[in-house]
Design a protein around this motif. Sequence first.
Motif, PDB file in Angstrom:
ATOM      1  N   PRO A  15       0.793  -1.238   0.000  1.00 33.47           N
ATOM      2  CA  PRO A  15       0.000   0.000   0.000  1.00 33.47           C
ATOM      3  C   PRO A  15       0.820   1.279   0.000  1.00 33.47           C
ATOM      4  N   ALA A  16       2.076   1.214   0.441  1.00 27.88           N
ATOM      5  CA  ALA A  16       2.898   2.436   0.476  1.00 27.88           C
ATOM      6  C   ALA A  16       3.481   2.757  -0.891  1.00 27.88           C
ATOM      7  N   VAL A  17       3.934   1.724  -1.610  1.00 30.31           N
ATOM      8  CA  VAL A  17       4.641   1.961  -2.865  1.00 30.31           C
ATOM      9  C   VAL A  17       3.694   2.205  -4.040  1.00 30.31           C
ATOM     10  N   ILE A  18       2.569   1.493  -4.079  1.00 25.57           N
ATOM     11  CA  ILE A  18       1.712   1.551  -5.273  1.00 25.57           C
ATOM     12  C   ILE A  18       1.216   2.962  -5.608  1.00 25.57           C
ATOM     13  N   PRO A  19       0.775   3.791  -4.648  1.00 31.59           N
ATOM     14  CA  PRO A  19       0.363   5.153  -5.029  1.00 31.59           C
ATOM     15  C   PRO A  19       1.508   5.952  -5.654  1.00 31.59           C
ATOM     16  N   GLN A  20       2.745   5.723  -5.167  1.00 30.72           N
ATOM     17  CA  GLN A  20       3.896   6.416  -5.750  1.00 30.72           C
ATOM     18  C   GLN A  20       4.218   5.844  -7.127  1.00 30.72           C
ATOM     19  N   ALA A  21       4.085   4.522  -7.250  1.00 31.76           N
ATOM     20  CA  ALA A  21       4.386   3.858  -8.527  1.00 31.76           C
ATOM     21  C   ALA A  21       3.444   4.321  -9.631  1.00 31.76           C
ATOM     22  N   LYS A  22       2.171   4.532  -9.292  1.00 27.73           N
ATOM     23  CA  LYS A  22       1.204   4.961 -10.308  1.00 27.73           C
ATOM     24  C   LYS A  22       1.622   6.299 -10.915  1.00 27.73           C
ATOM     25  N   LYS A  23       2.272   7.137 -10.090  1.00 27.15           N
ATOM     26  CA  LYS A  23       2.767   8.425 -10.595  1.00 27.15           C
ATOM     27  C   LYS A  23       4.111   8.243 -11.315  1.00 27.15           C
ATOM     28  N   GLN A  24       5.029   7.477 -10.689  1.00 23.54           N
ATOM     29  CA  GLN A  24       6.399   7.418 -11.178  1.00 23.54           C
ATOM     30  C   GLN A  24       6.573   6.565 -12.426  1.00 23.54           C
ATOM     31  N   LEU A  25       5.850   5.465 -12.526  1.00 21.20           N
ATOM     32  CA  LEU A  25       6.064   4.552 -13.651  1.00 21.20           C
ATOM     33  C   LEU A  25       5.598   5.129 -14.978  1.00 21.20           C
ATOM     34  N   ALA A  26       4.877   6.236 -14.927  1.00 21.56           N
ATOM     35  CA  ALA A  26       4.470   6.917 -16.163  1.00 21.56           C
ATOM     36  C   ALA A  26       5.522   7.939 -16.603  1.00 21.56           C
ATOM     37  N   ASP A  27       6.581   8.092 -15.810  1.00 13.41           N
ATOM     38  CA  ASP A  27       7.597   9.111 -16.096  1.00 13.41           C
ATOM     39  C   ASP A  27       8.978   8.516 -15.828  1.00 13.41           C
ATOM     40  N   LEU A  28       9.537   7.868 -16.868  1.00 12.81           N
ATOM     41  CA  LEU A  28      10.805   7.163 -16.711  1.00 12.81           C
ATOM     42  C   LEU A  28      11.821   7.651 -17.743  1.00 12.81           C
ATOM     43  N   ILE A  29      13.095   7.674 -17.330  1.00 14.54           N
ATOM     44  CA  ILE A  29      14.172   8.019 -18.259  1.00 14.54           C
ATOM     45  C   ILE A  29      14.898   6.730 -18.641  1.00 14.54           C
ATOM     46  N   LEU A  30      15.081   6.538 -19.939  1.00 16.70           N
ATOM     47  CA  LEU A  30      15.776   5.356 -20.450  1.00 16.70           C
ATOM     48  C   LEU A  30      17.261   5.638 -20.587  1.00 16.70           C
ATOM     49  N   ARG A  31      18.071   4.664 -20.230  1.00 17.44           N
ATOM     50  CA  ARG A  31      19.482   4.738 -20.586  1.00 17.44           C
ATOM     51  C   ARG A  31      19.599   4.406 -22.077  1.00 17.44           C
ATOM     52  N   PRO A  32      20.688   4.815 -22.751  1.00 16.45           N
ATOM     53  CA  PRO A  32      20.756   4.678 -24.215  1.00 16.45           C
ATOM     54  C   PRO A  32      20.504   3.252 -24.712  1.00 16.45           C
ATOM     55  N   GLN A  33      19.621   3.137 -25.704  1.00 14.63           N
ATOM     56  CA  GLN A  33      19.297   1.833 -26.307  1.00 14.63           C
ATOM     57  C   GLN A  33      20.233   1.625 -27.502  1.00 14.63           C
ATOM     58  N   VAL A  34      21.491   1.352 -27.223  1.00 14.83           N
ATOM     59  CA  VAL A  34      22.487   1.186 -28.295  1.00 14.83           C
ATOM     60  C   VAL A  34      23.293  -0.083 -28.043  1.00 14.83           C
ATOM     61  N   GLU A  35      23.824  -0.660 -29.128  1.00 14.48           N
ATOM     62  CA  GLU A  35      24.576  -1.914 -29.018  1.00 14.48           C
ATOM     63  C   GLU A  35      25.804  -1.772 -28.117  1.00 14.48           C
ATOM     64  N   ALA A  36      26.421  -0.600 -28.141  1.00 12.14           N
ATOM     65  CA  ALA A  36      27.664  -0.404 -27.386  1.00 12.14           C
ATOM     66  C   ALA A  36      27.402   0.114 -25.970  1.00 12.14           C
ATOM     67  N   TYR A  37      26.167  -0.077 -25.468  1.00 13.59           N
ATOM     68  CA  TYR A  37      25.815   0.521 -24.179  1.00 13.59           C
ATOM     69  C   TYR A  37      26.797   0.155 -23.073  1.00 13.59           C
ATOM     70  N   ASN A  38      27.182  -1.096 -22.971  1.00 14.93           N
ATOM     71  CA  ASN A  38      28.039  -1.514 -21.851  1.00 14.93           C
ATOM     72  C   ASN A  38      29.361  -0.756 -21.834  1.00 14.93           C
ATOM     73  N   ALA A  39      29.951  -0.564 -23.002  1.00 18.00           N
ATOM     74  CA  ALA A  39      31.224   0.175 -23.087  1.00 18.00           C
ATOM     75  C   ALA A  39      31.029   1.631 -22.680  1.00 18.00           C
ATOM     76  N   ILE A  40      29.931   2.235 -23.122  1.00 15.31           N
ATOM     77  CA  ILE A  40      29.638   3.629 -22.766  1.00 15.31           C
ATOM     78  C   ILE A  40      29.433   3.750 -21.259  1.00 15.31           C
TER      79      ILE A  40
END
Length: 381
Positions: A322-347
Amino acid sequence: MKQAGYSEENIREMTTAFQKANPDITVTPDFVSYEALHDKIVAAAPAGTYDVVLIDVIWPAEFGSKRIVADVTDKWPAEWKSQMLPGAVATPQFDGAFYGVPWILDTKYLFYNTAHLQKAGVDAGQLDTWDGVMAAARSLRDGGVVQYPLIWSWQQAEALICDYAQLLGAFGGKFLDDAGKPAFNQAGGVQALEFMRQSVVDGLSNPTSTQSLEEDVRRVFSAGQASIALNWTYMYGMANDPSQSQIPGDVQVLQTPAGPAGRPGVNGSMALALAAGSKNQDAAWKYITYLTSQPVQNKYALSSLPVWTSSYDDPAVIKTNPAVIPQAKKQLADLILRPQVEAYNAISQSLQSEIQKALLGQKPSQQALDDAASQAASVLG
């Protein structure tokens, strides 16, 4: 993988239930630390050692293009795309294809010790912004509540990039620009790193943060030795468990604080993928669809929130966490992705190294990020 998502005990329970329903299939789980996971999957791929592998949101580009995991686009039911949260659907995708099924939908939340804040006379509302978090930390330290109010997972590992990603977004920075070139060494990226470094210089962040991973953060916070911390969903249940924590009942959680440009959470989601070399593809797919199914995910929502949209309105799921879900409903709609590239691990590895140098005072923030950007540009081509 102990530092996020389902516990080993959870996975063993799920697997036992699956085998009971499918007595002709035997599953042997193998658990490794997150830091070892990528290389273990890569090393085992030629021999077809594993049938199912857990992949991070940052790996589909590499694993899909190298055929380490199978393209399962034709196995995806059309209705999943509308029934799952968008951040989940994006997790196993690369170049329009699906390379797995989302299983752990997660981001880092802000946890705080309610007893500590009360003792220092700090209103939890202050924690809504990063500036407010720093002001609260000063009050906690100056009031003698705790020596270092903040603890972070800033070891030279992917955990560091996850924390940096949230701050990068909060300060309006980007990993890459629209042309796919490194941009984290520009205004918002530099401000984010300066913010991190200043918290160490000011004695607000525990200096051991630069040697800490998520589990270290959980242990320090659960011992009452820190008042505020960023961590994945799983910490809430464990920090409130009297058998694993000295502060049960004193733990609260908020969405990530806002910076000048917003409050994105880092997309820390993971998927179950079918190994391209698996000789048991039908059985493996059956196992994947069982573990990722809504009933199984709902049952274990305390450890990891479901990928299914309707679960967030299910009273049984809400009661589980019950504590996390109200925050998750707000936060999971606003996420930043790390680069979706083949060389991600090296970067990532070069960025981890250079951020560490700045945090330890070995380089100015701008120089560290310029050096990381130069290395990233060379592998991006």
